[in-house]
Structure formats: structure tokens, C-alpha cells
Design a protein around this motif. Structure first.
Motif, short mmCIF file in Angstrom:
data_model
loop_
_atom_site.label_atom_id
_atom_site.label_comp_id
_atom_site.label_asym_id
_atom_site.label_seq_id
_atom_site.Cartn_x
_atom_site.Cartn_y
_atom_site.Cartn_z
N SER A 1 0.84 -1.20 0.00
CA SER A 1 0.00 0.00 0.00
C SER A 1 0.87 1.25 0.00
N ILE A 2 0.43 2.28 -0.71
CA ILE A 2 1.18 3.54 -0.73
C ILE A 2 0.35 4.70 -0.21
N GLY A 3 -0.78 4.40 0.42
CA GLY A 3 -1.56 5.48 1.03
C GLY A 3 -2.70 5.96 0.16
N THR A 4 -3.36 7.00 0.64
CA THR A 4 -4.53 7.56 -0.04
C THR A 4 -4.10 8.50 -1.17
N LYS A 5 -5.09 8.96 -1.92
CA LYS A 5 -4.81 9.85 -3.05
C LYS A 5 -4.10 11.13 -2.60
N ASP A 6 -4.54 11.70 -1.47
CA ASP A 6 -3.90 12.94 -1.06
C ASP A 6 -2.49 12.72 -0.52
N HIS B 1 -11.78 28.16 -8.32
CA HIS B 1 -11.56 27.39 -9.55
C HIS B 1 -12.81 27.24 -10.42
N LYS B 2 -13.97 27.67 -9.92
CA LYS B 2 -15.23 27.69 -10.67
C LYS B 2 -15.81 26.31 -10.95
N THR B 3 -14.99 25.36 -11.35
CA THR B 3 -15.46 23.99 -11.56
C THR B 3 -14.50 23.04 -10.85
N ILE B 4 -15.04 22.19 -9.98
CA ILE B 4 -14.19 21.29 -9.21
C ILE B 4 -14.72 19.87 -9.27
N VAL B 5 -13.87 18.94 -8.85
CA VAL B 5 -14.23 17.53 -8.77
C VAL B 5 -14.06 17.09 -7.32
N ILE B 6 -15.03 16.31 -6.82
CA ILE B 6 -14.94 15.73 -5.49
C ILE B 6 -14.81 14.22 -5.66
N LYS B 7 -13.74 13.64 -5.09
CA LYS B 7 -13.53 12.21 -5.24
C LYS B 7 -13.13 11.58 -3.91
N PRO B 8 -13.52 10.33 -3.67
CA PRO B 8 -13.12 9.65 -2.43
C PRO B 8 -11.63 9.38 -2.42
N LYS B 9 -11.01 9.53 -1.25
CA LYS B 9 -9.57 9.28 -1.15
C LYS B 9 -9.21 7.85 -1.49
N ALA B 10 -10.08 6.94 -1.14
CA ALA B 10 -9.82 5.53 -1.40
C ALA B 10 -10.72 5.03 -2.52
N GLY B 11 -10.92 5.86 -3.53
CA GLY B 11 -11.83 5.51 -4.61
C GLY B 11 -11.32 4.39 -5.49
N LEU B 12 -12.23 3.77 -6.22
CA LEU B 12 -11.89 2.64 -7.07
C LEU B 12 -12.54 2.80 -8.43
N GLN C 1 -7.50 21.45 -22.74
CA GLN C 1 -7.75 22.05 -24.05
C GLN C 1 -6.53 22.76 -24.62
N GLU C 2 -5.57 23.12 -23.74
CA GLU C 2 -4.32 23.76 -24.20
C GLU C 2 -3.21 22.74 -24.37
N ALA C 3 -3.55 21.46 -24.35
CA ALA C 3 -2.59 20.35 -24.54
C ALA C 3 -1.57 20.27 -23.42
N ASN C 4 -1.99 20.63 -22.19
CA ASN C 4 -1.16 20.43 -21.00
C ASN C 4 -1.49 19.08 -20.38
N LEU C 5 -0.49 18.41 -19.84
CA LEU C 5 -0.68 17.10 -19.23
C LEU C 5 -0.91 17.23 -17.73
N TYR C 6 -1.79 16.38 -17.20
CA TYR C 6 -2.07 16.33 -15.77
C TYR C 6 -2.13 14.88 -15.31
N LEU C 7 -1.59 14.63 -14.13
CA LEU C 7 -1.63 13.29 -13.55
C LEU C 7 -2.93 13.14 -12.76
N PHE C 8 -3.84 12.31 -13.27
CA PHE C 8 -5.11 12.09 -12.60
C PHE C 8 -5.00 11.06 -11.47
N GLU C 9 -4.23 10.01 -11.71
CA GLU C 9 -4.24 8.89 -10.77
C GLU C 9 -2.96 8.07 -10.88
N VAL C 10 -2.51 7.56 -9.73
CA VAL C 10 -1.47 6.53 -9.68
C VAL C 10 -2.12 5.31 -9.06
N GLU C 11 -2.23 4.23 -9.81
CA GLU C 11 -2.96 3.04 -9.37
C GLU C 11 -1.99 1.87 -9.23
#
Length: 333
Positions: free
Chosen positions: A92-97, A132-143, A295-305
Motif C-alpha cells: 500500500s502507498i496510502g490515499t490519493k492525497d 476554480h469555478k469547476t471542481i471535482v470531489i472524489k473519495p480518497k480511497a476511490g476505485l 484544451q491547451e494540450a497540457n498534461l495532468y496526472l489524474f491517478e497513480v494506481e
């Protein structure tokens, strides 16, 4: 050599049959079992072994190497026993945060991180939306993209809440009630919403599926793009969507940036897995990296699984796993 393949399901799923056949071709015996099949007193497992293309129940000693995922670690007693009596493929490497904070503190890959906010109370929650005007809420231990919501501020006291294929407008008072009922507490994280969408408006992400190879090094089993057709928030293929190859997707959606993006994603695949192992001081044999492109072709890391599935690229994954099993068997002998 015998290798254990431990997952939570009672019966082997389709991929395990392919893996068992690939292992047999390379003189490796694969036994499938779940944590409930471990006998701590006898130091054995009662698992499933593929014999003449049929699964047969067999009791065997604890395999010296066990391919598993963190989702199998709920039974702490069994997990601790196996750690002492075998070598596990992951930890285990912990939660998303926690993952986010480690990467941020290190700095090397901080440019890929999505702005993330505190979720201690509704005032902080509202301030993050105002920023940020638009946000996402996700569980720390989501699947696998479950229970992820999007909140968009339409005007000062009007918000749009999106979840899976549904949308609902509500005022601040109703939003506060939803917050208290659904997101209050430390079980969720807040992130700025990254507009990672196709030309037709569907959410997508790039999944880089990695396995350790026969030299104990990270290798990419498959690059693919998951597109969530008719999804409001995430590209969850299980909830409806499609999958395509990275090259074809970039040619169709980012033609002018395709070579730069492809090279950047490959560079992340070659370097980030080693950084994750270094930051958490653990070894893995499988990883999934989910990467978004705005939309500006920038990369973002969404998840490490570190418990990625095997739904796509089954042949490549089975081949890489078998090579790694051979490598680890020599190392353990």
C-alpha cells in the motif's frame, strides 16, 4: 517454481486462465487463491490450479512469490502472515492525497499535479469552488472512477452538480445540505476540474499500463485512451464508453501536438514509476498511470494506481508478468 496469484474473487477470472497458460509454457505453476484460502496454521493455501485446461482445487505450500493488489490487504492478519512467509508483488502507498503530497514535496513531477484543496468544512469547500469555478470531489480511497462528482459555479448562488450521466442545479443552501450528507469529513478530496475532453465533448484519460519485465525494469504493456461516452465527469468505461490506442486518439484530437504529447507521455512512463517507488520506499510489479490532457494540450496526472486491472492488453500483461516471475524466481533462489 510456483507463483501465487491472489485476488479477492472466489474464482479465477478470464485473464488468469491466459496467465496460467503463459506461465505453464515457461515452466511456472500458477495457483490462484484469495485471502480467505490462506491457512495460517498449516502454512498452506487451498487454491485453483489449471490442469488440462480445467481449474482444479489444490492445497499447496505458501508460494515464495505472490502477485497481489492492495485491495487484498483488508485482512491484516493474513497480510502480515504472507509478508513474513512470502514476497508480495506490491504494498500500500496510502490515499490519493498522500500520494499527491509526496509528489508535490519532491518537486520533480509537481508540474503534473492538479490543484487540490482542503475539505475541512463547507466554507473551505465553497472557497475552493469560488477560486476554480469547476471542481471535482472524489473519495480518497476511490476505485475505478466511482463516486466522483463535479460541481460547477454558474453564478454566485447557483451551482450545477454532475454525477455519472445526471445533472442537477441547486442553490447554496441545497449544496450545503448535499455537502453535509455526502462529502463532509476527511474521506474526500477536492480538485480543480481539468477539461480533458474529446473534440465531441466526451471526458477521456490516457491509461499507461506498466509491468516489471524479465530484467526487473518497468516496461509499458499498453498505452490506451478511455473515453466516457455520455459521461458527465469521468471516463469510466464500465459505465459506458470506449477505448482506443494513444496514437490514433492523438492524431484525431490533438493533430498539431501529437508528437510532443506522445513523447511527453512516454517520458512520464519511463521515469515516474521509479520515482513512486523511491518516494514510498516500496517495490511494485504493476502500475497504472492515468493522465489527462486539457484544451491547451497540457498534461495532468489524474491517478497513480498500484492495483491496476487487466481488462485491456491482456496478452502483453500476461507475457510481461511471466517474464517478471522468471526474474524474481532467480532472485529469490
Amino acid at each position: 517454481m510456483m507463483v501465487g496469484f491472489m485476488r479477492n474473487g472466489r474464482k479465477p477470472f478470464r485473464f488468469v486462465r491466459l496467465l496460467a497458460k503463459t506461465c505453464a509454457y515457461n515452466d511456472i505453476d500458477l495457483v490462484y487463491f484469495s485471502p480467505r484460502n490462506v491457512d495460517i496454521e498449516k502454512k498452506t493455501v487451498k487454491g485453483q490450479v489449471l490442469i488440462k485446461n480445467k481449474w482444479m482445487t489444490k492445497e499447496v505450500p505458501i508460494p515464495p512469490f505472490i502477485d497481489t493488489t492492495p485491495y487484498c490487504f483488508k485482512n491484516e492478519k493474513v497480510t502480515e502472515f504472507l509478508r513474513k512467509n512470502s514476497t508480495l508483488s506490491t504494498d500500500s502507498i496510502g490515499t490519493k492525497d498522500e500520494i499527491y503530497n509526496k509528489i508535490k514535496e519532491d518537486g520533480e513531477f509537481a508540474h503534473l499535479l492538479i490543484p487540490t484543496g482542503e475539505n475541512s468544512n463547507f466554507e473551505e469547500f465553497l472557497n475552493f469552488i469560488n477560486t476554480h469555478k469547476t471542481i471535482v470531489i472524489k473519495p480518497k480511497a476511490g476505485l475505478r472512477g466511482h463516486n466522483i462528482y463535479m460541481v460547477k459555479q454558474l453564478r454566485r448562488n447557483k451551482f450545477l452538480i454532475s454525477y455519472q450521466q445526471s445533472e442537477e442545479k441547486m442553490n447554496k443552501e441545497k449544496l450545503k445540505q448535499l455537502y453535509e450528507d455526502t462529502w463532509h469529513g476527511d474521506g474526500h478530496i477536492l480538485q480543480k476540474y481539468i477539461t480533458s475532453r474529446t473534440k465531441s465533448g466526451d471526458p477521456f484519460d490516457c491509461r499507461v499500463r506498466l509491468e516489471k519485465n524479465g530484467r526487473g525494469k518497468w516496461s509499458v504493456a499498453i498505452y490506451l485512451v478511455r473515453i466516457g461516452s455520455n459521461q458527465k465527469v469521468v471516463s469510466n468505461v464500465a459505465q459506458g464508453g470506449s477505448v482506443t490506442t494513444l496514437t490514433a486518439f492523438l492524431e484525431g484530437n490533438f493533430p498539431e501536438e501529437k508528437e510532443r504529447l506522445k513523447e511527453a507521455i512516454r517520458r512520464i512512463a519511463k521515469t515516474l514509476p521509479y520515482k513512486i517507488e523511491e518516494l514510498f520506499d516500496v517495490n511494485f510489479s504493476a502500475l497504472g498511470l492515468d493522465i489527462g490532457i486539457d484544451q491547451e494540450a497540457n498534461l495532468y496526472l489524474f491517478e497513480v494506481e498500484n492495483g491496476p486491472g487487466t481488462e485491456f492488453g491482456e496478452g502483453q500483461i500476461a507475457s510481461a508478468k511471466t517474464e517478471y516471475y522468471n526474474y524474481i524466481s532467480k532472485k529469490l533462489s
